[in-house]
Design a protein around this motif. Structure first.
Motif, PDB file in Angstrom:
ATOM      1  N   VAL A 178       0.865  -1.180   0.000  1.00 29.64           N
ATOM      2  CA  VAL A 178       0.000   0.000   0.000  1.00 29.64           C
ATOM      3  C   VAL A 178       0.898   1.225   0.000  1.00 29.64           C
ATOM      4  N   ILE A 179       0.771   2.047  -1.041  1.00 29.14           N
ATOM      5  CA  ILE A 179       1.617   3.236  -1.171  1.00 29.14           C
ATOM      6  C   ILE A 179       0.723   4.463  -1.323  1.00 29.14           C
ATOM      7  N   GLY A 180       1.354   5.630  -1.240  1.00 31.96           N
ATOM      8  CA  GLY A 180       0.616   6.880  -1.389  1.00 31.96           C
ATOM      9  C   GLY A 180       1.354   7.994  -0.686  1.00 31.96           C
ATOM     10  N   LYS A 225      -2.934   6.003   4.749  1.00 29.99           N
ATOM     11  CA  LYS A 225      -2.341   4.670   4.947  1.00 29.99           C
ATOM     12  C   LYS A 225      -2.375   4.239   6.417  1.00 29.99           C
ATOM     13  N   THR A 226      -1.954   5.141   7.305  1.00 31.72           N
ATOM     14  CA  THR A 226      -1.925   4.793   8.734  1.00 31.72           C
ATOM     15  C   THR A 226      -3.345   4.649   9.283  1.00 31.72           C
ATOM     16  N   PHE A 278      -5.931   3.695   7.671  1.00 25.06           N
ATOM     17  CA  PHE A 278      -6.408   2.401   7.160  1.00 25.06           C
ATOM     18  C   PHE A 278      -6.002   1.280   8.110  1.00 25.06           C
ATOM     19  N   ASP A 329       4.471  -1.690   8.742  1.00 23.91           N
ATOM     20  CA  ASP A 329       4.603  -0.277   8.399  1.00 23.91           C
ATOM     21  C   ASP A 329       6.062   0.079   8.119  1.00 23.91           C
ATOM     22  N   GLU A 330       6.351   0.427   6.879  1.00 18.18           N
ATOM     23  CA  GLU A 330       7.673   0.877   6.426  1.00 18.18           C
ATOM     24  C   GLU A 330       8.828   0.038   6.986  1.00 18.18           C
ATOM     25  N   VAL A 381       2.909  -1.324   4.145  1.00 18.92           N
ATOM     26  CA  VAL A 381       2.803   0.102   3.836  1.00 18.92           C
ATOM     27  C   VAL A 381       4.217   0.637   3.683  1.00 18.92           C
ATOM     28  N   HIS A 401       7.007   3.642   1.554  1.00 19.55           N
ATOM     29  CA  HIS A 401       7.269   4.811   0.703  1.00 19.55           C
ATOM     30  C   HIS A 401       8.305   4.486  -0.364  1.00 19.55           C
ATOM     31  N   THR A 429      -1.614  -1.248  -4.076  1.00 16.13           N
ATOM     32  CA  THR A 429      -2.774  -0.367  -3.952  1.00 16.13           C
ATOM     33  C   THR A 429      -2.260   1.037  -3.654  1.00 16.13           C
ATOM     34  N   LEU A 473      -3.154   4.722  -2.458  1.00 13.44           N
ATOM     35  CA  LEU A 473      -4.162   5.535  -1.787  1.00 13.44           C
ATOM     36  C   LEU A 473      -3.891   7.015  -2.041  1.00 13.44           C
TER      37      LEU A 473
END
Length: 246
Positions: free
Chosen positions: A35-37, A43-44, A46, A172-173, A202, A204, A217, A219
């Motif tokens: 999940v990127i954006g 993202k968080t 979510f 997360d990252e 998630v 970056h 995905t 966002l």
């Protein structure tokens, strides 16, 4: 691949700001999903919704074969249902050994103190060995966790989550602050974990996402902007405009 999680029409506002806006996502089992954006894409939030930290204003979050609503559960019930989350900063018990950290995390260990003091519990010891092999820390089982490198602490925390045997792992990252070799090991670890469960990453870092080689995905403003392979979404003009062009 069966659908494990279905997020449908979910929205949540904070002080009038719509952090999540009619979001719909399906996650299969097993599956690896990135999940990127851009910052502020949701993202968080979510992940907060999936783990019960944030309750949405509207929409549905349906879990498992029995189509149970996660929205009626609290954070500990959701964790027991099989959703594990790894935050960006590793949180391990630094004054304990790697072995002790994994033992404390084991799902339904019969008698964890027996294992710590080498009394019985062969099945738990075998599980600790299997997890330490999987995360690449077998040689460090008796090392203090505080002495591990940043990357090794990240792997240990992933191992502690795997010890709870989650069906969905939210990460997360994971690549932040890692050396190139640590990032490569982390990629392998997540790809392997996703062979038997759902793993949502998630991230970056586009190069890290590319190495995961999974469905992506994107966002933006709390909604899905694009979905597909990394090559597919990075050719999407909307994605280029809001994310890659910045």
């Amino acid at each position: 691949m069966n659908t494990l999680l279905e997020v449908s029409g979910v929205s949540v506002s904070f002080d009038g700001f719509k952090a999540i806006n009619n979001l719909s996502i399906q996650i299969g089992e097993p599956e690896l999903r990135a999940v990127i954006g851009p910052n502020g894409a949701g993202k968080t939030t979510f992940m907060d919704i999936l783990t019960g930290k944030t309750k949405p204003d509207e929409g549905r979050v349906i879990w498992g074969e029995k189509s149970v609503s996660l929205l009626g559960m609290n954070e500990s019930q959701i964790a027991q249902a099989g959703i594990g989350r790894k935050f960006q900063k590793p949180t391990v018990f630094e004054a304990q050994t790697v072995r002790e950290n994994i033992v404390m995390a084991l799902k339904n260990p019969r008698r964890p103190f027996d294992l710590l003091f080498k009394r019985g519990s062969d099945d738990a010891e075998a599980r600790v060995r299997a997890i330490s092999d999987e995360i690449g820390l077998s040689d460090a089982l008796d090392h203090m966790s505080g002495a591990l490198s940043h990357g090794q602490k990240q792997w240990l925390e992933i191992g502690m989550l795997l010890a709870q045997d989650p069906r969905l792992l939210l990460v997360d990252e994971p690549a932040a602050g890692m050396s190139p070799s640590e990032r490569e090991h982390t990629t392998d670890l997540l790809v392997r974990a996703a062979k038997t469960r759902a793993v949502v990453v998630v991230e970056h870092d586009m190069e890290f996402v590319r190495r995961l080689n999974c469905k992506v995905t994107v966002l933006h403003q709390g909604a899905v902007l694009a979905e597909g392979s990394l090559d597919h979404v990075t050719k999407n003009q909307d994605v280029v405009d809001v994310y890659l062009g910045r």
